[in-house]
Design a protein around this motif. Structure first.
Motif, PDB file in Angstrom:
ATOM      1  N   CYS A  97     -73.088  33.203 -43.318  1.00 46.33           N
ATOM      2  CA  CYS A  97     -72.425  33.566 -44.588  1.00 46.33           C
ATOM      3  C   CYS A  97     -71.118  32.798 -44.752  1.00 46.33           C
ATOM      4  O   CYS A  97     -70.813  32.297 -45.839  1.00 46.33           O
ATOM      5  CB  CYS A  97     -72.158  35.069 -44.642  1.00 46.33           C
ATOM      6  N   ILE A 100     -71.923  29.149 -45.586  1.00 43.97           N
ATOM      7  CA  ILE A 100     -72.373  29.041 -46.980  1.00 43.97           C
ATOM      8  C   ILE A 100     -71.189  29.219 -47.929  1.00 43.97           C
ATOM      9  O   ILE A 100     -71.078  28.526 -48.931  1.00 43.97           O
ATOM     10  CB  ILE A 100     -73.489  30.055 -47.262  1.00 43.97           C
ATOM     11  N   GLY A 101     -70.290  30.126 -47.615  1.00 43.99           N
ATOM     12  CA  GLY A 101     -69.099  30.323 -48.429  1.00 43.99           C
ATOM     13  C   GLY A 101     -68.216  29.089 -48.479  1.00 43.99           C
ATOM     14  O   GLY A 101     -67.670  28.751 -49.536  1.00 43.99           O
ATOM     15  N   VAL A 104     -69.917  26.663 -50.830  1.00 42.77           N
ATOM     16  CA  VAL A 104     -69.766  27.056 -52.237  1.00 42.77           C
ATOM     17  C   VAL A 104     -68.355  26.756 -52.736  1.00 42.77           C
ATOM     18  O   VAL A 104     -68.170  26.269 -53.853  1.00 42.77           O
ATOM     19  CB  VAL A 104     -70.103  28.558 -52.422  1.00 42.77           C
ATOM     20  N   ILE A 134     -67.500  35.270 -50.161  1.00 42.03           N
ATOM     21  CA  ILE A 134     -68.342  34.551 -51.132  1.00 42.03           C
ATOM     22  C   ILE A 134     -69.707  34.266 -50.503  1.00 42.03           C
ATOM     23  O   ILE A 134     -70.746  34.428 -51.144  1.00 42.03           O
ATOM     24  CB  ILE A 134     -67.662  33.239 -51.593  1.00 42.03           C
ATOM     25  N   GLY A 135     -69.715  33.859 -49.244  1.00 43.37           N
ATOM     26  CA  GLY A 135     -70.976  33.601 -48.553  1.00 43.37           C
ATOM     27  C   GLY A 135     -71.819  34.854 -48.417  1.00 43.37           C
ATOM     28  O   GLY A 135     -73.051  34.811 -48.582  1.00 43.37           O
ATOM     29  N   VAL A 138     -73.363  35.514 -51.858  1.00 37.62           N
ATOM     30  CA  VAL A 138     -74.448  34.567 -52.135  1.00 37.62           C
ATOM     31  C   VAL A 138     -75.686  34.934 -51.323  1.00 37.62           C
ATOM     32  O   VAL A 138     -76.804  34.959 -51.848  1.00 37.62           O
ATOM     33  CB  VAL A 138     -73.999  33.110 -51.846  1.00 37.62           C
ATOM     34  N   ILE A 141     -77.312  38.295 -52.652  1.00 35.84           N
ATOM     35  CA  ILE A 141     -78.070  38.107 -53.896  1.00 35.84           C
ATOM     36  C   ILE A 141     -79.336  37.303 -53.648  1.00 35.84           C
ATOM     37  O   ILE A 141     -80.423  37.685 -54.096  1.00 35.84           O
ATOM     38  CB  ILE A 141     -77.189  37.449 -54.972  1.00 35.84           C
ATOM     39  N   SER A 142     -79.226  36.198 -52.912  1.00 34.35           N
ATOM     40  CA  SER A 142     -80.404  35.349 -52.712  1.00 34.35           C
ATOM     41  C   SER A 142     -81.451  36.036 -51.841  1.00 34.35           C
ATOM     42  O   SER A 142     -82.652  35.973 -52.154  1.00 34.35           O
ATOM     43  CB  SER A 142     -80.004  33.997 -52.130  1.00 34.35           C
TER      44      SER A 142
END
Length: 177
Positions: A97, A100-101, A104, A134-135, A138, A141-142
């Motif tokens: 996470c 990924i954050g 992004v 943020i990660g 994301v 949700i995904s």
């Protein structure tokens, strides 16, 4: 087939109803839709459970139960799926996470050494916190969307397959003396 597989994953209904952390929901847990297993309730439960698994808060199961009640999806399955992020899987999932954050936000990943202390948490929330949160959003949700779509497709495939097998077995029964 999908129904039988999912029923194996589900915890006992009575254990959930008797859970002390869920007692404050009171009569809301008596809704039959929360305990019924069909394509809509199972796919919704996967979405709720996987979403809550990536929310970095304590008592994720209570959040999953509340969302299951709100969206009227299968509560036992929603609660069980929260355990995707368990003490063993949580470090790699939450590091993913964070990575990924950073992607992004377009920031380079910072090197940090985790320490399970309050002081480390307070000091690092400003540096790695935004990318981590943020990660998590994301991923929540995904994964919830992917889980929802996958269960809908799996359920549909299972129903179509059973319907295709049905005429074959019926015609075989008619031909035998």
């Amino acid at each position: 087939m999908a129904r039988k597989f999912i029923q194996k994953l589900m915890p006992n209904h009575q254990k959930i109803k008797d859970n002390k952390n869920l007692r404050f929901f009171g009569r809301l847990t008596q809704d039959a839709n929360l305990w019924h297993l069909n394509r809509r309730s199972a796919s919704g439960a996967f979405a709720v459970g996987l979403f809550c698994a990536f929310i970095p808060i304590p008592f994720q199961m209570v959040l999953a139960a509340a969302l299951a009640i709100l969206f009227r999806v299968n509560m036992p399955l929603s609660i069980a799926l929260v355990w995707v992020s368990n003490p063993i899987t949580m470090p790699p999932l939450f590091y993913l996470c964070y990575v990924i954050g950073t992607l992004v936000l377009g920031k380079p990943a910072q090197h940090f050494a985790f320490s399970p202390t309050w002081q480390w948490l307070v000091e690092s929330i400003g540096s790695i916190g935004p990318a981590f949160l943020i990660g998590c959003l994301v991923m929540a949700i995904s994964c919830s969307l992917l889980g929802y779509i996958a269960i809908r497709l799996l359920w549909r495939w299972s129903v179509v397959r059973s319907w295709r097998r049905r005429p074959q077995s019926a015609s075989n029964d008619l031909m035998e003396p």
